[in-house]
Design an enzyme around this catalytic site. Structure first.
Site, PDB file in Angstrom:
ATOM      1  N   ARG A  69       0.801  -1.228   0.000  1.00 28.13           N
ATOM      2  CA  ARG A  69       0.000   0.000   0.000  1.00 28.13           C
ATOM      3  C   ARG A  69       0.830   1.272   0.000  1.00 28.13           C
ATOM      4  O   ARG A  69       0.345   2.327  -0.392  1.00 28.13           O
ATOM      5  CB  ARG A  69      -1.026  -0.069   1.128  1.00 28.13           C
ATOM      6  CG  ARG A  69      -2.093  -1.137   0.812  1.00 28.13           C
ATOM      7  CD  ARG A  69      -3.078  -1.359   1.921  1.00 28.13           C
ATOM      8  NE  ARG A  69      -2.502  -1.975   3.102  1.00 28.13           N
ATOM      9  CZ  ARG A  69      -2.327  -3.278   3.285  1.00 28.13           C
ATOM     10  NH1 ARG A  69      -2.676  -4.123   2.335  1.00 28.13           N
ATOM     11  NH2 ARG A  69      -1.811  -3.746   4.392  1.00 28.13           N
ATOM     12  N   GLU A 106       4.727  -9.578  14.927  1.00 28.28           N
ATOM     13  CA  GLU A 106       4.075 -10.207  16.069  1.00 28.28           C
ATOM     14  C   GLU A 106       3.744 -11.675  15.778  1.00 28.28           C
ATOM     15  O   GLU A 106       3.567 -12.473  16.679  1.00 28.28           O
ATOM     16  CB  GLU A 106       2.808  -9.435  16.481  1.00 28.28           C
ATOM     17  CG  GLU A 106       1.790  -9.224  15.393  1.00 28.28           C
ATOM     18  CD  GLU A 106       2.046  -8.005  14.510  1.00 28.28           C
ATOM     19  OE1 GLU A 106       1.143  -7.640  13.764  1.00 28.28           O
ATOM     20  OE2 GLU A 106       3.142  -7.426  14.542  1.00 28.28           O
TER      21      GLU A 106
END
Length: 182
Positions: A69, A106
């Protein structure tokens, strides 16, 4: 620094065009979908204009966009401020010799790559992405550019998820965002 704190009237129009999709791509995630922003030419233009107004005249010679993006927002900003656009890509997407930066997410590990020679020592760079969450990807992008000798001036994102404290991982590097999402 954030545009939403400046109460620019364009911010509301941008914010209302970002769709929040619950439990995507997995349960518990509130996905910030910028594709709905892109469907509104005025809101999309306002988004680009806010960044251009901030960075025009700042002697930035490189706008580095993070896949994927960052590739949407980075090129129009680069063109408007007279800078080159450098794509920071996922592994094995660029032909030729690359420099890589691994980072921890994560949920695992990832990597960004850039062509060797795309950035010259001493160039002033802006890192662009759609969103900052934990900050891992932006940190990797800054490390990659700095290893190539660039001076990272600032990071710019449309959306910040402040509850995830990604800004704190940037080691004091300025971050400019248009919208906070809680």
């Amino acid at each position: 620094m954030s545009a939403y704190r400046d109460e620019d009237p364009r911010i509301h129009g941008i914010k209302t065009r970002i769709r929040v999709v619950p439990n995507f791509p997995k349960p518990g995630i509130m996905f910030q979908d910028i594709t709905t922003l892109l469907l509104d030419p005025k809101a999309f233009k306002d988004t680009i204009d806010l960044f251009v107004e901030r960075y025009k005249g700042k002697n930035i010679s490189v706008v580095a966009g993070i896949e994927a993006r960052g590739f949407i927002f980075g090129p129009p900003i680069a063109l408007a401020i007279g800078a080159k656009f450098v794509p920071l890509r996922k592994p094995r997407k660029l032909p030729g010799e690359v420099i890589s930066e691994e980072y921890i997410l994560e949920y695992g590990r990832d990597c960004l790559e850039m062509h060797v020679g795309a950035v010259k020592p001493g160039e002033r760079a802006l890192v662009v992405d759609d969103l900052i969450a934990t900050g891992g990807t932006l940190c990797a992008a800054m490390n990659l550019l700095e290893r190539a000798g660039a001076e990272v001036v600032e990071c710019a994102c449309v959306i910040e998820l402040p509850d995830l404290k990604g800004r704190e991982r940037l080691n004091g590097k300025p971050l400019y965002v248009l919208i906070e999402s809680h």
